[in-house]
Design a protein around this motif. Sequence first.
Motif, mmCIF file in Angstrom:
data_model
loop_
_atom_site.group_PDB
_atom_site.id
_atom_site.type_symbol
_atom_site.label_atom_id
_atom_site.label_comp_id
_atom_site.label_asym_id
_atom_site.label_seq_id
_atom_site.Cartn_x
_atom_site.Cartn_y
_atom_site.Cartn_z
ATOM 1 N N VAL A 53 0.842 -1.202 0.000
ATOM 2 C CA VAL A 53 0.000 0.000 0.000
ATOM 3 C C VAL A 53 0.871 1.244 0.000
ATOM 4 O O VAL A 53 0.651 2.180 -0.788
ATOM 5 C CB VAL A 53 -0.964 0.003 1.210
ATOM 6 C CG1 VAL A 53 -1.580 1.378 1.431
ATOM 7 C CG2 VAL A 53 -2.043 -1.044 1.017
ATOM 8 N N ALA A 54 1.865 1.289 0.866
ATOM 9 C CA ALA A 54 2.744 2.453 0.931
ATOM 10 C C ALA A 54 3.485 2.653 -0.382
ATOM 11 O O ALA A 54 3.650 3.781 -0.848
ATOM 12 C CB ALA A 54 3.726 2.309 2.083
ATOM 13 N N HIS A 55 3.895 1.577 -1.001
ATOM 14 C CA HIS A 55 4.608 1.672 -2.285
ATOM 15 C C HIS A 55 3.699 2.201 -3.393
ATOM 16 O O HIS A 55 4.157 2.911 -4.285
ATOM 17 C CB HIS A 55 5.184 0.311 -2.673
ATOM 18 C CG HIS A 55 5.752 0.280 -4.046
ATOM 19 N ND1 HIS A 55 6.886 0.982 -4.391
ATOM 20 C CD2 HIS A 55 5.341 -0.336 -5.172
ATOM 21 C CE1 HIS A 55 7.136 0.782 -5.674
ATOM 22 N NE2 HIS A 55 6.211 -0.008 -6.170
ATOM 23 N N ASN A 56 2.408 1.898 -3.327
ATOM 24 C CA ASN A 56 1.472 2.386 -4.344
ATOM 25 C C ASN A 56 1.380 3.906 -4.365
ATOM 26 O O ASN A 56 0.929 4.482 -5.348
ATOM 27 C CB ASN A 56 0.080 1.796 -4.129
ATOM 28 C CG ASN A 56 0.015 0.339 -4.510
ATOM 29 O OD1 ASN A 56 0.836 -0.156 -5.266
ATOM 30 N ND2 ASN A 56 -0.962 -0.362 -3.965
ATOM 31 N N TYR A 57 1.770 4.546 -3.274
ATOM 32 C CA TYR A 57 1.775 6.005 -3.188
ATOM 33 C C TYR A 57 3.219 6.474 -3.045
ATOM 34 O O TYR A 57 3.628 6.995 -2.018
ATOM 35 C CB TYR A 57 0.904 6.471 -2.023
ATOM 36 C CG TYR A 57 -0.538 6.096 -2.241
ATOM 37 C CD1 TYR A 57 -1.351 6.878 -3.048
ATOM 38 C CD2 TYR A 57 -1.071 4.937 -1.689
ATOM 39 C CE1 TYR A 57 -2.664 6.522 -3.289
ATOM 40 C CE2 TYR A 57 -2.388 4.581 -1.920
ATOM 41 C CZ TYR A 57 -3.178 5.370 -2.718
ATOM 42 O OH TYR A 57 -4.472 5.019 -2.961
ATOM 43 N N SER A 58 3.980 6.242 -4.091
ATOM 44 C CA SER A 58 5.405 6.554 -4.114
ATOM 45 C C SER A 58 5.679 7.951 -3.561
ATOM 46 O O SER A 58 5.057 8.925 -3.964
ATOM 47 C CB SER A 58 5.911 6.459 -5.555
ATOM 48 O OG SER A 58 7.258 6.813 -5.632
ATOM 49 N N GLY A 59 6.586 8.003 -2.609
ATOM 50 C CA GLY A 59 6.970 9.275 -2.029
ATOM 51 C C GLY A 59 6.122 9.692 -0.840
ATOM 52 O O GLY A 59 6.401 10.704 -0.202
ATOM 53 N N ALA A 60 5.078 8.942 -0.521
ATOM 54 C CA ALA A 60 4.199 9.313 0.588
ATOM 55 C C ALA A 60 4.781 8.912 1.944
ATOM 56 O O ALA A 60 4.302 9.363 2.974
ATOM 57 C CB ALA A 60 2.822 8.683 0.417
ATOM 58 N N ILE A 61 5.824 8.091 1.937
ATOM 59 C CA ILE A 61 6.405 7.613 3.195
ATOM 60 C C ILE A 61 6.848 8.765 4.086
ATOM 61 O O ILE A 61 6.582 8.765 5.288
ATOM 62 C CB ILE A 61 7.593 6.658 2.918
ATOM 63 C CG1 ILE A 61 7.072 5.348 2.339
ATOM 64 C CG2 ILE A 61 8.423 6.398 4.154
ATOM 65 C CD1 ILE A 61 6.151 4.586 3.265
ATOM 66 N N ALA A 62 7.496 9.762 3.517
ATOM 67 C CA ALA A 62 7.962 10.897 4.324
ATOM 68 C C ALA A 62 6.792 11.590 5.009
ATOM 69 O O ALA A 62 6.862 11.928 6.191
ATOM 70 C CB ALA A 62 8.742 11.879 3.456
ATOM 71 N N ALA A 63 5.699 11.777 4.279
ATOM 72 C CA ALA A 63 4.514 12.411 4.865
ATOM 73 C C ALA A 63 3.903 11.530 5.946
ATOM 74 O O ALA A 63 3.440 12.026 6.987
ATOM 75 C CB ALA A 63 3.486 12.709 3.778
ATOM 76 N N MET A 64 3.906 10.211 5.727
ATOM 77 C CA MET A 64 3.344 9.284 6.709
ATOM 78 C C MET A 64 4.157 9.306 8.006
ATOM 79 O O MET A 64 3.593 9.349 9.098
ATOM 80 C CB MET A 64 3.304 7.869 6.136
ATOM 81 C CG MET A 64 2.299 7.691 5.017
ATOM 82 S SD MET A 64 2.532 6.167 4.071
ATOM 83 C CE MET A 64 2.412 4.912 5.332
ATOM 84 N N VAL A 65 5.471 9.279 7.870
ATOM 85 C CA VAL A 65 6.341 9.279 9.048
ATOM 86 C C VAL A 65 6.188 10.588 9.817
ATOM 87 O O VAL A 65 6.076 10.589 11.046
ATOM 88 C CB VAL A 65 7.813 9.022 8.643
ATOM 89 C CG1 VAL A 65 8.757 9.251 9.798
ATOM 90 C CG2 VAL A 65 7.960 7.603 8.099
ATOM 91 N N ALA A 66 6.140 11.705 9.097
ATOM 92 C CA ALA A 66 5.970 13.005 9.754
ATOM 93 C C ALA A 66 4.608 13.095 10.437
ATOM 94 O O ALA A 66 4.481 13.670 11.523
ATOM 95 C CB ALA A 66 6.137 14.133 8.738
ATOM 96 N N ALA A 67 3.580 12.518 9.827
ATOM 97 C CA ALA A 67 2.221 12.602 10.363
ATOM 98 C C ALA A 67 2.074 11.890 11.699
ATOM 99 O O ALA A 67 1.298 12.318 12.550
ATOM 100 C CB ALA A 67 1.227 12.034 9.359
ATOM 101 N N GLY A 98 8.184 1.624 6.447
ATOM 102 C CA GLY A 98 8.602 2.760 5.627
ATOM 103 C C GLY A 98 9.876 2.467 4.852
ATOM 104 O O GLY A 98 9.989 2.797 3.667
ATOM 105 N N ALA A 99 10.828 1.836 5.507
ATOM 106 C CA ALA A 99 12.092 1.507 4.845
ATOM 107 C C ALA A 99 11.866 0.507 3.707
ATOM 108 O O ALA A 99 12.436 0.653 2.611
ATOM 109 C CB ALA A 99 13.089 0.945 5.855
#
Length: 184
Positions: free
Chosen positions: A92-106, A152-153
């Motif tokens: 799921v996280a990979h399907n939204y490439s680049g969203a990991i940084a926003a998820m971790v910050a959130a 995330g990693a």
Amino acid sequence: MRADARKNYDHLLAVARAVIAEQGADASLRDIARKAEVGLGTLYRHFPTREALLEALLRASFDELTARAGGLEIAASPDEALVSWLREAVAVAHNYSGAIAAMVAAIADPDSALHASCTTMRAAGTRLLARAQVAGVARPDIDGTDLFALLGALAWLRDQPSLRPRADHLFDVIAGAILTERRS
């Protein structure tokens, strides 16, 4: 929400999902509005920030992951449940490439539009991890925050073209490091 507004909202989400899947989480909001054939004001009326748009896109997927964790708690052994859920969460996280940084910050920002969705999803994974720890099949020295960081990693690895061919192998390495023993 009026029917026409709901239609615009749903259409914007569908277009945003496609654009972000192609270009990543930093895709131009102007491009999303243009491809949706609406004005930028319409996009901002529904999604005042990029983070609000990402939250709307991710919420359904995170809700599904949360429900999936509940099903796995009942239907699978603790180690299998944890690894299955982690694999699905990485996808799921990979399907939204680049969203990991926003998820971790959130996770660290209660005022973030993504905070509630991310913390709910992390809690679901934490329950699976705790269940595996109680069963003695997962390391006792990691917690939900560690699991979320590993998720995330692993998703980040899949986003890197040069590492993508090794992503499944590296997932297995990380899963093996989380688990103390795998049941047959």
